[in-house]
Motif scaffolding. Structure first.
Motif, short mmCIF file in Angstrom:
data_model
loop_
_atom_site.label_atom_id
_atom_site.label_comp_id
_atom_site.label_asym_id
_atom_site.label_seq_id
_atom_site.Cartn_x
_atom_site.Cartn_y
_atom_site.Cartn_z
N ARG A 43 -4.17 -18.64 10.61
CA ARG A 43 -2.79 -19.01 10.29
C ARG A 43 -2.58 -19.02 8.77
NH1 ARG A 43 -0.44 -20.58 14.91
NH2 ARG A 43 -1.60 -21.90 16.36
N TYR A 44 -3.53 -19.61 8.07
CA TYR A 44 -3.43 -19.71 6.61
C TYR A 44 -3.39 -18.32 5.97
CZ TYR A 44 -4.63 -21.09 1.81
OH TYR A 44 -4.63 -21.28 0.45
N LEU A 45 -4.30 -17.46 6.42
CA LEU A 45 -4.35 -16.10 5.89
C LEU A 45 -3.05 -15.35 6.14
CD1 LEU A 45 -7.85 -14.52 6.64
CD2 LEU A 45 -6.65 -14.57 4.45
N GLY A 46 -2.56 -15.44 7.37
CA GLY A 46 -1.32 -14.75 7.72
C GLY A 46 -0.16 -15.20 6.85
N ARG A 47 -0.03 -16.51 6.65
CA ARG A 47 1.07 -17.02 5.84
C ARG A 47 0.90 -16.64 4.37
NH1 ARG A 47 5.88 -20.02 6.78
NH2 ARG A 47 6.87 -19.89 4.73
N ALA A 48 -0.33 -16.72 3.87
CA ALA A 48 -0.58 -16.37 2.47
C ALA A 48 -0.23 -14.90 2.21
CB ALA A 48 -2.04 -16.64 2.11
N LEU A 49 -0.59 -14.03 3.15
CA LEU A 49 -0.30 -12.61 2.99
C LEU A 49 1.20 -12.35 3.06
CD1 LEU A 49 -3.23 -11.21 5.13
CD2 LEU A 49 -2.98 -10.95 2.66
N LEU A 50 1.89 -13.07 3.93
CA LEU A 50 3.35 -12.94 4.02
C LEU A 50 4.02 -13.41 2.74
CD1 LEU A 50 4.25 -14.04 7.66
CD2 LEU A 50 4.73 -11.83 6.61
N ASP A 51 3.53 -14.51 2.18
CA ASP A 51 4.12 -15.06 0.95
C ASP A 51 3.85 -14.17 -0.26
OD1 ASP A 51 5.11 -17.14 2.42
OD2 ASP A 51 3.65 -18.62 1.73
N GLY A 52 2.79 -13.35 -0.18
CA GLY A 52 2.50 -12.40 -1.25
C GLY A 52 2.16 -13.02 -2.59
N THR A 53 1.43 -14.12 -2.56
CA THR A 53 1.08 -14.81 -3.79
C THR A 53 -0.13 -14.16 -4.47
OG1 THR A 53 -0.40 -16.32 -2.60
CG2 THR A 53 1.92 -16.99 -2.84
N ALA A 54 -0.38 -14.56 -5.71
CA ALA A 54 -1.57 -14.08 -6.42
C ALA A 54 -2.83 -14.52 -5.69
CB ALA A 54 -1.57 -14.62 -7.85
N ALA A 55 -2.78 -15.72 -5.12
CA ALA A 55 -3.93 -16.21 -4.36
C ALA A 55 -4.20 -15.33 -3.15
CB ALA A 55 -3.68 -17.65 -3.91
N ALA A 56 -3.13 -14.84 -2.50
CA ALA A 56 -3.30 -13.96 -1.35
C ALA A 56 -3.96 -12.65 -1.77
CB ALA A 56 -1.95 -13.69 -0.70
N SER A 57 -3.60 -12.14 -2.94
CA SER A 57 -4.23 -10.92 -3.45
C SER A 57 -5.72 -11.12 -3.69
CB SER A 57 -3.55 -10.48 -4.75
OG SER A 57 -2.20 -10.15 -4.52
N THR A 58 -6.06 -12.29 -4.21
CA THR A 58 -7.48 -12.62 -4.44
C THR A 58 -8.22 -12.71 -3.12
OG1 THR A 58 -6.92 -13.82 -6.46
CG2 THR A 58 -9.06 -14.32 -5.44
N LEU A 59 -7.61 -13.35 -2.13
CA LEU A 59 -8.23 -13.45 -0.81
C LEU A 59 -8.44 -12.07 -0.19
CD1 LEU A 59 -6.37 -16.52 0.76
CD2 LEU A 59 -8.82 -16.36 0.29
N PHE A 60 -7.42 -11.24 -0.29
CA PHE A 60 -7.52 -9.89 0.29
C PHE A 60 -8.66 -9.11 -0.38
CE2 PHE A 60 -6.44 -5.41 0.83
CZ PHE A 60 -6.15 -5.35 2.18
N ALA A 61 -8.73 -9.20 -1.70
CA ALA A 61 -9.79 -8.51 -2.43
C ALA A 61 -11.17 -9.01 -2.01
CB ALA A 61 -9.60 -8.69 -3.94
N GLU A 62 -11.28 -10.31 -1.81
CA GLU A 62 -12.56 -10.89 -1.38
C GLU A 62 -12.94 -10.39 0.02
OE1 GLU A 62 -15.99 -13.29 -1.31
OE2 GLU A 62 -14.61 -13.04 -3.00
N ILE A 63 -11.96 -10.30 0.91
CA ILE A 63 -12.22 -9.81 2.26
C ILE A 63 -12.65 -8.35 2.22
CG2 ILE A 63 -11.17 -9.33 4.51
CD1 ILE A 63 -9.30 -11.75 3.96
N VAL A 64 -11.97 -7.54 1.41
CA VAL A 64 -12.34 -6.13 1.30
C VAL A 64 -13.76 -5.99 0.75
CG1 VAL A 64 -11.87 -3.98 0.04
CG2 VAL A 64 -9.99 -5.24 1.11
N GLU A 65 -14.07 -6.74 -0.30
CA GLU A 65 -15.40 -6.65 -0.91
C GLU A 65 -16.50 -7.05 0.09
OE1 GLU A 65 -17.92 -8.98 -4.38
OE2 GLU A 65 -15.75 -8.74 -4.65
N ARG A 66 -16.26 -8.17 0.78
CA ARG A 66 -17.26 -8.64 1.75
C ARG A 66 -17.42 -7.66 2.91
NH1 ARG A 66 -20.70 -9.30 4.49
NH2 ARG A 66 -21.51 -11.10 5.61
N THR A 67 -16.31 -7.09 3.36
CA THR A 67 -16.36 -6.14 4.48
C THR A 67 -17.03 -4.84 4.07
OG1 THR A 67 -14.32 -7.10 5.38
CG2 THR A 67 -14.95 -4.94 6.20
N GLU A 68 -16.79 -4.40 2.84
CA GLU A 68 -17.43 -3.18 2.36
C GLU A 68 -18.95 -3.35 2.32
OE1 GLU A 68 -16.34 0.29 -0.79
OE2 GLU A 68 -16.00 -1.77 -1.45
#
Length: 200
Positions: free
Chosen positions: A90-115
């Protein structure tokens, strides 16, 4: 040093904030509302986190730690991780919808970890090699997160809240089926997009 009871209070406040931020967004959530959810004073929230921004950062750190921890290889461990992850989804979904700088950091972390995870899978032989590992990772992560961002629309067709475990598992299983067994019976679309890429 904090006592065990202080650490428990801190975790309870963080978990309440995770739920509130996931439901109402950071902008729509007050320190007072989080405090009321836990049954403590707003002053105690500020004592532990300093500000609402500090509370949000603690939530981000908790989500990143959960992502880094991942799920175990056994179905039981994976099931436990998925059950515990509803507020995080829920937190991730809302953060991504809000499009905050924190959401960008989270997305980058997820991409890095998944790679890293997919590269490890290639080395161990349970992930097929890719001509473009970075693009594969970004698309894979986007597919995983799309149901959270498109929650209402996806939920209508899957028959439930996409942050809840049953609906999340239904969607994830369909995705894993496609990724494991394939969707198309021949390579016509792969050839078509490869040809377009060669022209650009």
């Amino acid at each position: 040093m904090r006592s065990d009871s202080d650490l428990t209070a801190r975790a309870r406040i963080r978990d309440a904030a995770l739920a509130r931020f996931g439901a109402d967004g950071v902008a729509g959530t007050s320190v007072r509302a989080v405090a009321a959810d836990v049954g403590v004073s707003p002053g105690l929230v500020l004592h532990h986190f300093g500000s609402k921004e500090g509370l949000r950062q603690a939530c981000d750190e908790h989500v990143i730690a959960a992502i880094r921890g991942g799920g175990g290889e056994s179905s039981a461990a994976l099931g436990e991780a998925l059950q515990a992850a509803t507020p995080i989804r829920r937190y991730l979904g809302r953060a991504l919808l809000d499009g905050t700088a924190a959401a960008s950091t989270l997305f980058a972390e997820i991409v890095e970890r998944t790679e890293e995870w997919l590269a490890e899978g290639e080395r161990e032989g349970w992930v097929r090699p890719s001509a473009d590992p970075r693009a594969r990772t970004v698309v894979y992560v986007s597919w995983l997160l799309a149901p959270l961002v498109l929650g209402d629309q996806v939920g209508r067709f899957l028959g439930g809240d996409t942050a809840e475990t049953a609906t999340a598992v239904r969607g994830a299983r369909a995705g894993m089926e496609m990724l494991t067994d394939g969707l198309f019976a021949d390579d016509r679309w792969l050839k078509a997009y490869s040809a377009i890429e060669d022209l650009t």
